[in-house]
Design a protein around this motif. Structure first.
Motif, PDB file in Angstrom:
ATOM      1  N   UNK A  45     -10.106   9.547  -1.102  1.00 29.38           N
ATOM      2  CA  UNK A  45      -9.533  10.478  -0.138  1.00 29.38           C
ATOM      3  C   UNK A  45      -8.867   9.733   1.014  1.00 29.38           C
ATOM      4  N   UNK A  46      -9.437   8.605   1.399  1.00 23.85           N
ATOM      5  CA  UNK A  46      -8.868   7.833   2.503  1.00 23.85           C
ATOM      6  C   UNK A  46      -7.546   7.173   2.140  1.00 23.85           C
ATOM      7  N   UNK A 162     -20.662  17.335 -10.835  1.00 25.21           N
ATOM      8  CA  UNK A 162     -22.042  16.914 -10.604  1.00 25.21           C
ATOM      9  C   UNK A 162     -22.302  16.800  -9.121  1.00 25.21           C
ATOM     10  N   UNK A 163     -22.688  15.593  -8.687  1.00 24.14           N
ATOM     11  CA  UNK A 163     -22.948  15.359  -7.270  1.00 24.14           C
ATOM     12  C   UNK A 163     -21.752  14.764  -6.550  1.00 24.14           C
ATOM     13  N   UNK A 164     -20.618  14.674  -7.238  1.00 20.36           N
ATOM     14  CA  UNK A 164     -19.433  14.042  -6.665  1.00 20.36           C
ATOM     15  C   UNK A 164     -18.357  15.086  -6.389  1.00 20.36           C
ATOM     16  N   UNK A 165     -17.687  14.945  -5.252  1.00 21.02           N
ATOM     17  CA  UNK A 165     -16.595  15.835  -4.889  1.00 21.02           C
ATOM     18  C   UNK A 165     -15.274  15.069  -4.955  1.00 21.02           C
ATOM     19  N   UNK A 166     -14.307  15.604  -5.683  1.00 23.07           N
ATOM     20  CA  UNK A 166     -12.995  14.994  -5.810  1.00 23.07           C
ATOM     21  C   UNK A 166     -11.962  15.929  -5.183  1.00 23.07           C
ATOM     22  N   UNK A 167     -11.204  15.428  -4.223  1.00 24.58           N
ATOM     23  CA  UNK A 167     -10.190  16.255  -3.567  1.00 24.58           C
ATOM     24  C   UNK A 167      -9.034  16.526  -4.515  1.00 24.58           C
ATOM     25  N   UNK A 168      -8.471  17.717  -4.408  1.00 23.80           N
ATOM     26  CA  UNK A 168      -7.304  18.059  -5.225  1.00 23.80           C
ATOM     27  C   UNK A 168      -6.146  17.106  -4.924  1.00 23.80           C
ATOM     28  N   UNK A 169      -6.053  16.664  -3.691  1.00 25.96           N
ATOM     29  CA  UNK A 169      -4.996  15.726  -3.319  1.00 25.96           C
ATOM     30  C   UNK A 169      -5.118  14.400  -4.048  1.00 25.96           C
ATOM     31  N   UNK A 170      -6.345  13.973  -4.303  1.00 23.30           N
ATOM     32  CA  UNK A 170      -6.563  12.738  -5.061  1.00 23.30           C
ATOM     33  C   UNK A 170      -6.057  12.906  -6.488  1.00 23.30           C
ATOM     34  N   UNK A 171      -6.353  14.062  -7.085  1.00 22.66           N
ATOM     35  CA  UNK A 171      -5.869  14.338  -8.441  1.00 22.66           C
ATOM     36  C   UNK A 171      -4.343  14.332  -8.476  1.00 22.66           C
ATOM     37  N   UNK A 172      -3.710  14.897  -7.441  1.00 22.00           N
ATOM     38  CA  UNK A 172      -2.246  14.891  -7.370  1.00 22.00           C
ATOM     39  C   UNK A 172      -1.716  13.468  -7.269  1.00 22.00           C
ATOM     40  N   UNK A 173      -2.345  12.649  -6.421  1.00 20.06           N
ATOM     41  CA  UNK A 173      -1.916  11.257  -6.278  1.00 20.06           C
ATOM     42  C   UNK A 173      -1.990  10.522  -7.612  1.00 20.06           C
ATOM     43  N   UNK A 276      -3.643  -0.318  -3.168  1.00 22.79           N
ATOM     44  CA  UNK A 276      -4.112   0.645  -2.171  1.00 22.79           C
ATOM     45  C   UNK A 276      -5.639   0.735  -2.184  1.00 22.79           C
ATOM     46  N   UNK A 277      -6.215   0.686  -3.384  1.00 21.64           N
ATOM     47  CA  UNK A 277      -7.675   0.737  -3.493  1.00 21.64           C
ATOM     48  C   UNK A 277      -8.322  -0.520  -2.918  1.00 21.64           C
ATOM     49  N   UNK A 278      -7.664  -1.672  -3.084  1.00 20.32           N
ATOM     50  CA  UNK A 278      -8.203  -2.911  -2.507  1.00 20.32           C
ATOM     51  C   UNK A 278      -8.319  -2.770  -0.996  1.00 20.32           C
ATOM     52  N   UNK A 279      -7.252  -2.279  -0.371  1.00 25.13           N
ATOM     53  CA  UNK A 279      -7.281  -2.087   1.082  1.00 25.13           C
ATOM     54  C   UNK A 279      -8.365  -1.083   1.459  1.00 25.13           C
ATOM     55  N   UNK A 280      -8.444   0.042   0.704  1.00 25.93           N
ATOM     56  CA  UNK A 280      -9.455   1.042   0.993  1.00 25.93           C
ATOM     57  C   UNK A 280     -10.868   0.519   0.819  1.00 25.93           C
TER      58      UNK A 280
END
Length: 319
Positions: A45-46, A162-173, A276-280
């Protein structure tokens, strides 16, 4: 008989992924919370706003250009769509379309200045960065826009697995990355972008309209910045005139860390996602360790220099 016909992917492709795995391993040893599903969801999300901006930045850098205006253009798009919804009462889809239209027009302006007047992309986008910043501050009166319809923040909502929440914006990305990767890899227009980055003159002599390719790249990048505007509004729930002031450098950092050459013609857009994930991951991991944010910026700067140095050395090796 050659028994070694199988070739591993080049280091430029594997390097970012290896760096991401090493970073995850290191921070996993430093914090018990790092490897949790909730934490990885937070990281995604970040990075989703910068991740979408970085797709457009990747396309431009593949043509041996650069766009310094991307962050502020994104901020302007967010202000336009939220102001149009709050002040004029436009339906959310129409207000969002207006914001994306503004960012696309900035992409068109950048492209025309680069292709028609032949100005360097660095100078052009440095100028439009300041123009976008001034318009954003003047139009918003430097005030955050908060009175927006709930439908404009839909992409900030989450879907539970399950116990994890995934933002719709992440799916779009992630969807945008897959579509862009397939386009660059499988279509003639996508391969033309690499050709222009490798040698514009040689590409022109083969009959490919290089100016049209460049103009299309800048317009498409502007469109992607508009989508990033919507994701920023969805994530924060407001139109922030002070957004976008570091996203341009963050996007360039993601592209470079992902293995795309600043000299054009080389790179894989999925590598940008890894960058991007490395920076995050670094920022999230250092935060969990209680490290000051100023050291996070320091580490990011070191990573960029190392990535560019590696690219430069690999180019010399090829020669």
């Amino acid at each position: 008989m050659n028994t070694h016909s199988f070739k591993l992917p080049p280091l430029a492709t594997l390097g970012p992924f290896i760096a991401l795995l090493l970073a995850c391993f290191f921070f996993a040893t430093q914090s018990d919370r790092f490897l949790s599903a909730q934490n990885f969801s937070l990281i995604l999300q970040q990075v989703m706003v910068v991740g979408v901006i970085a797709i457009g930045q990747t396309l431009i850098i593949l043509t041996a250009g650069i766009d310094l205006s991307c962050g502020m253009v994104m901020a302007l798009g967010g202000i336009v769509m939220t102001k149009f919804a709050a002040d004029f009462g436009l339906p959310a889809p129409l207000a969002v379309a207006c914001g994306i239209a503004v960012t696309t027009l900035f992409g068109l302006l950048n492209g025309l200045l680069v292709t028609r007047i032949k100005l360097p992309p660095f100078i052009v986008t440095l100028g439009t960065l300041n123009i976008a910043f001034a318009i954003t501050q003047l139009y918003s009166q430097s005030r955050t826009v908060t009175d927006i319809p709930d439908s404009m923040t839909f992409l900030g909502n989450t879907l539970r697995f399950g116990n994890t929440s995934i933002a719709y914006g992440v799916a779009l990305m992630l969807g945008l990355y897959l579509v862009t990767w397939a386009w660059l890899r499988e279509t003639a227009s996508g391969r033309h972008i690499y050709a222009v980055g490798n040698s514009p003159e040689a590409t022109r002599l083969t009959g490919i309209p290089t100016d049209r390719v460049l103009l299309g790249v800048y317009v498409l990048a502007g469109l992607l910045y508009g989508i990033a505007s919507l994701l920023s509004v969805a994530r924060t729930g407001a139109g922030d005139p002070n957004a976008g002031q570091t996203e341009n450098l963050d996007a360039i950092t993601a592209v470079v860390l992902g293995g795309t050459s600043l000299f054009g013609g080389r790179g894989v857009v999925l590598g940008t996602l890894v960058g991007a994930l490395i920076v995050g991951v670094f920022r999230n991991g250092l935060t969990l360790m209680g490290v000051s944010s100023i050291y996070q910026i320091l580490v990011t700067g070191i990573l960029v220099i190392l990535a560019v140095a590696t690219d430069q050395m690999s180019r010399k090796g090829v020669r």
